[in-house]
Scaffold this active site. Structure first.
Site, PDB file in Angstrom:
ATOM      1  N   ARG A  69       5.389   4.583   7.996  1.00  0.00           N
ATOM      2  CA  ARG A  69       5.674   5.848   8.692  1.00  0.00           C
ATOM      3  C   ARG A  69       6.999   5.758   9.446  1.00  0.00           C
ATOM      4  O   ARG A  69       7.671   6.757   9.646  1.00  0.00           O
ATOM      5  CB  ARG A  69       4.509   6.187   9.623  1.00  0.00           C
ATOM      6  N   LYS A 106      -0.388  -9.528   7.966  1.00  0.00           N
ATOM      7  CA  LYS A 106      -1.655  -9.171   7.332  1.00  0.00           C
ATOM      8  C   LYS A 106      -2.481 -10.420   7.051  1.00  0.00           C
ATOM      9  O   LYS A 106      -1.929 -11.501   6.892  1.00  0.00           O
ATOM     10  CB  LYS A 106      -1.382  -8.484   5.985  1.00  0.00           C
TER      11      LYS A 106
END
Lengths: 466, 478
Positions: free
Chosen positions: A316, A242
């Protein structure tokens, strides 16, 4: 916080008396006999809404703190707005829940100021109240405290919150309660074939854990409600690292896990006669020599393969194993809670979590729970049209969509694939809450900066009623 | 606009076509039949067939019917087939009542989608030696019960394609004035009153939003007003407001170069409302309808507005410009205020390719719908589902009011949280800046600006939400 109940007003000078005024602004009055009266301006009483009332209650705490008071007294009936059709017990529960939430500050890592913390110590509730209202206030206090424990857990820095510590925290939350806590380590997960959790966890020195909490307070033949929470104790994004601004606050990427842990322990504390399971896949997502790579194909517990297109869409991936694990309970409902996508934040701003379900009845039911609890939800589409976005090239399902649009929907549709059994049928009714938009408190809701503690209030209402 | 080079399709309804072997017959696969690739199958005896799979009754939906019809056209076009034969009797027999309401509904849906799937924007291309592969004739096999829907379906389809032509036309050829001219041209011969306000008239009225955004371009802004008043004189009109930014560079807050070419489509909201009112007139609807299109080009130049400028809207509210690329809402605020000031609408609908945030939220399969009123939202969602221009409702909660409170002006044109909740903040801006008091719905069609994979439509403008708007004009009763 201590709650005392008394039918008539007190004259003590150390207590600030709060009254609601129909003005637009707030006034703090020092009376000639030295008492403090806080007039909280709420505008026209007939324009009050349930949502506004939540903020009014919280504001009491911030005004009391501003007036340097440790104790406040308020007339319960001042808070009664007949057009809101709330029962006194409902109001009592809402009152203490939100006072507790507003009184919370995460000061664990701060030095105590000379004059001490400015938190409120006592609330005196005035009015002739039945014991049922007092009971509701006590219950609301328990709910508020549990929300705050969730916030404290989520606020804990990544350096002090590893998968092992999260598992330890779950055990502590269950202490003294009829809850069975089991923590699966790497070897157990290997045996179960949980390649998704193991794959994401590979890059960190901190080994992944899979936390299983069971509270069976209901009938032995009643199928449980399974809560699944994302427990990424720190999310750097992995090899798809990130940017610096996006990495800030990523120690809260286990907020979903914290919420289901505390919702379950609250259910036990409230002695709900229900069967509840909480599952938290806990990992740290790190870039290192052993990290999983973009392009890797992971095979999870379901046997289906996951093509990793972006290591930063890791939530996920670990949830896919948890949703498959949930099937063994033959649950009557599975709710997963995750700080899953930035896209839901772009979609909804900071005032609602995304609600995804194929079941229209559940959608309506959850929205109502959201309004009642204060953990507001907004439904999002789970249409078949979006499924082509996540079809994999080298694996069954890709962990990001083909376009940069509809990211929250793509993530939800990815999860949906793992709620199906080996025959491709939906194994259980399923609801997915993307709480990334509500991870931290928003301006104007009178909560301390940091974790907002969503959706513990909603989950406990769900467990009570569903 | 240039010649579209598209032939119009001839529709024939026949109760029986016998051994007619011209063109390809559409047939649905038998159970267990294996299908070759898409396209036309030629048999040795000269018969040509387009064989497609029709889903099982439980899995078929209206949405899938739309896809099926478009697939038929796609198959024909890929094989260069210009004539197809389709049995409506057969198709109707397969449709459940939750898919189509009656024969007219089916025919209209089929033709609208044939028109949409046949569409390609070739106006700027040279004709290939063997010609364009457009479908030219469709023979329907069916009884007379299918007669009524033919004209309807074609007019709706043509309306959608008019909007796509306007959108796909490069900005060099479609300036604000040119857009107004095309609107006038489209309404020629119809009982539609056309007017366009120029700069001076807008100055007199005080339309600071349109004038401010338009001031950076040599192509002057204008404000298109179209009125179609075929309903009872005492019936309040529905006012459609469409964003008409003929090209959006972002202005001084200029956009990155990647993808900027698509910004010629930033007038699709305007084109939609023009197409919708023209279609309403062509259909002869007995309704009162107004279409308003603020048309501007958003350019960076020495005369352009700057971040920090404050514009005064027709509503009287001052609008603080924090980002010149959030220009759509500035011009729409004027248009919405105009709607309230000069009409007393029973419903106002704004349509705009407004925010990237709506795309991030909803992907490419639904436009974002905003309406404070639950009943309006429910009606629009239902009509959207029937029309094929799908929408998804987004929140307009009071909690978001604070996002658009200005520091120097009354409202600010970007939300305080930046990209978070950007589509909601834009809708909130419209609500607050225009001071709209009439029933209002807002469609952020940015997610549906261009066709998506799986739509089986040509690249470029998708045509949303013209079908929805027409259906709304036909059906809205409140």
């Amino acid at each position: 916080m201590k709650y005392t109940f008394t039918p008539k007003a007190l004259k003590n000078k150390d207590i600030a008396t709060v009254t609601l005024a129909t003005t637009a602004s707030d006034v703090t009055v020092r009376t000639s006999d030295g008492r403090t009266v806080i007039e909280l301006g709420v505008g026209k009483r007939e324009e009050m809404t349930r949502r506004k009332l939540v903020n009014v209650i919280r504001k009491i705490v911030s005004l009391a703190k501003a007036a340097n008071k440790k104790k406040v007294a308020l007339d319960f009936f001042d808070l009664v707005f007949p057009h809101l059709h709330m029962t006194p017990t409902e109001l009592g529960e809402m009152l203490s829940t939100n006072l507790e939430m507003a009184n919370f500050e995460f000061v664990k890592y701060k030095s105590k100021p000379k004059e001490g913390w400015s938190t409120l110590a006592e609330v005196v509730v005035l009015g002739k109240l039945g014991s049922d209202v007092e009971k509701a206030v006590r219950k609301g206090k328990m709910i508020g405290e549990e929300v705050n424990k969730t916030r404290a857990l989520a606020n804990t820095p990544g350096g002090a919150m590893t998968p092992a510590i999260l598992a330890q925290s779950a055990a502590e939350a269950a202490e003294g309660l009829p809850i069975t806590t089991t923590v699966l380590g790497v070897r157990e997960m290997e045996e179960l074939g949980m390649g998704a959790v193991l794959g994401v966890g590979r890059g960190s020195d901190e080994e992944p854990k899979f936390i299983v909490m069971e509270y069976f307070g209901g009938m032995p033949d009643e199928k449980p409600v399974v809560l699944v929470g994302k427990g990424v104790t720190f999310d750097t994004g992995g090899l798809n690292l990130k940017s610096d601004t996006n990495m800030y606050e990523m120690h809260m990427d286990m907020s979903g896990g914290a919420a289901v842990i505390h919702a379950l322990s609250l259910a036990a504390k409230l002695k709900l006669q229900k069967n509840v399971v909480a599952l938290v896949p806990a990992v740290e997502n790190m870039p290192s020599g052993s990290s999983y790579h973009p392009g890797d194909v992971l095979q999870g517990m379901s046997g289906k393969t996951v093509e990793v297109l972006n290591t930063d869409a890791e939530g996920r991936v670990i949830l896919s194993d948890a949703l498959c694990y949930a099937q063994k309970y033959k649950p009557r409902l599975v709710v997963d809670v995750a700080t899953l996508t930035g896209a839901i934040h772009v979609a909804l701003g900071a005032h609602a979590s995304g609600l995804f379900t194929k079941d229209e009845e559940l959608e309506g039911y959850f929205r109502k729970l959201g309004e009642e609890s204060g953990d507001y939800l907004w439904p999002m589409p789970l249409w078949d049209e979006y499924e082509s976005e996540i079809r994999g090239t080298f694996g069954d399902w890709a962990n990001t969509g083909k376009s940069r649009y509809g990211g929250a929907i793509n993530a939800a549709l990815f999860l949906y694939q793992f709620t199906k059994d080996e025959k491709g049928k939906e194994a259980y009714p399923w609801v997915h809450l993307d709480i990334a938009s509500r991870m931290t408190s928003a301006d104007g809701e009178y909560l301390a900066k940091g974790a907002a503690g969503t959706p513990v209030r909603l989950l406990i209402k769900l467990l009570e009623r569903f | 606009m240039r010649d579209t080079q598209r032939p119009s399709i001839t529709y024939v309804l026949a109760s029986d076509v016998g051994q007619d072997r011209l063109g390809a017959r559409v047939r649905f696969a038998y159970e267990g039949e294996t299908l070759n690739d898409e396209g036309v199958v030629r048999h040795e005896d000269g018969r040509k067939e387009i064989v497609l799979r029709y889903g099982t009754p439980s899995e078929m939906t209206r949405r899938k019917l739309v896809t099926l019809v478009r697939n038929i056209v796609k198959s024909a076009k890929s094989s260069g087939e210009k004539r197809i034969i389709l049995s409506l009797d057969d198709l109707y027999g397969r449709c459940s009542s939750r898919m189509v309401s009656d024969p007219t509904d089916l025919v209209s849906l089929v033709i609208t989608n044939i028109e949409m799937a046949n569409y390609e924007f070739v106006a700027y291309k040279s004709k290939p030696k063997d010609g364009w592969k457009f479908l030219e004739e469709v023979v329907f096999v069916g009884t007379v019960r299918f007669m009524d829907g033919i004209g309807h379906g074609r007019l709706v389809g043509n309306g959608v394609n008019l909007m796509r032509d306007l959108g796909n036309t490069p900005a060099f050829d479609l300036t604000p004035r040119r857009l107004a001219f095309e609107a006038e041209l489209a309404s020629t011969g119809l009982p539609v009153k056309f007017r366009a306000l120029g700069v001076e008239e807008m100055q007199t009225l005080g339309m600071g939003g349109v004038l401010g955004v338009g001031v950076g371009s040599v192509n002057k802004p204008c404000f298109v007003i179209m009125e179609y008043m075929a309903g009872p004189p005492d019936e309040k009109p529905i006012v459609l407001v469409g964003k008409g930014v003929t090209f959006d560079t972002g202005g001084i807050s200029i956009k990155p170069s990647e993808g900027m070419e698509e910004m010629k489509l930033d007038m699709l909201g305007g084109a939609s409302v023009i197409a919708a009112i023209v279609t309403a007139a062509r259909l002869g609807l007995k309704k009162n309808v107004v279409a308003l299109v603020p048309a501007v080009e958003n350019m960076p130049s020495g005369s352009a507005i700057r971040p920090g400028d404050v514009l005064t809207s027709l509503s009287g509210k001052t609008m603080e410009v924090l980002n010149t690329d959030a220009e759509g809402r500035l011009i729409l605020a004027d248009a919405l205020a105009y709607a309230g000031k000069f009409y007393d609408p029973r419903l106002v609908v704004s349509v705009a390719t407004l925010t990237g945030a709506a795309c991030v939220a909803l992907g490419t399969h639904a436009s974002a719908l905003f309406a404070a009123d639950d009943a309006i939202a429910a009606t629009m969602t239902l009509l959207a589902e029937e029309s094929g221009d799908y929408v998804w409702r987004m929140p307009l909660w009071e909690e978001y009011d604070d996002e658009v409170k200005g520091a120097v002006g009354d409202v600010r044109n970007t939300g305080k949280s930046g990209r978070y909740g950007g589509a909601i903040a834009a809708a909130k801006f419209l609500e607050k800046a225009s001071v709209i008091t009439h029933p209002w719905a807002h469609i952020d069609m940015a997610p549906r600006m261009t066709s998506a994979d799986g739509d089986h439509l040509a690249k470029g403008a998708a045509g949303d939400p013209v079908r929805l708007l027409v259906r709304l004009l036909e059906r809205y009763t409140a």
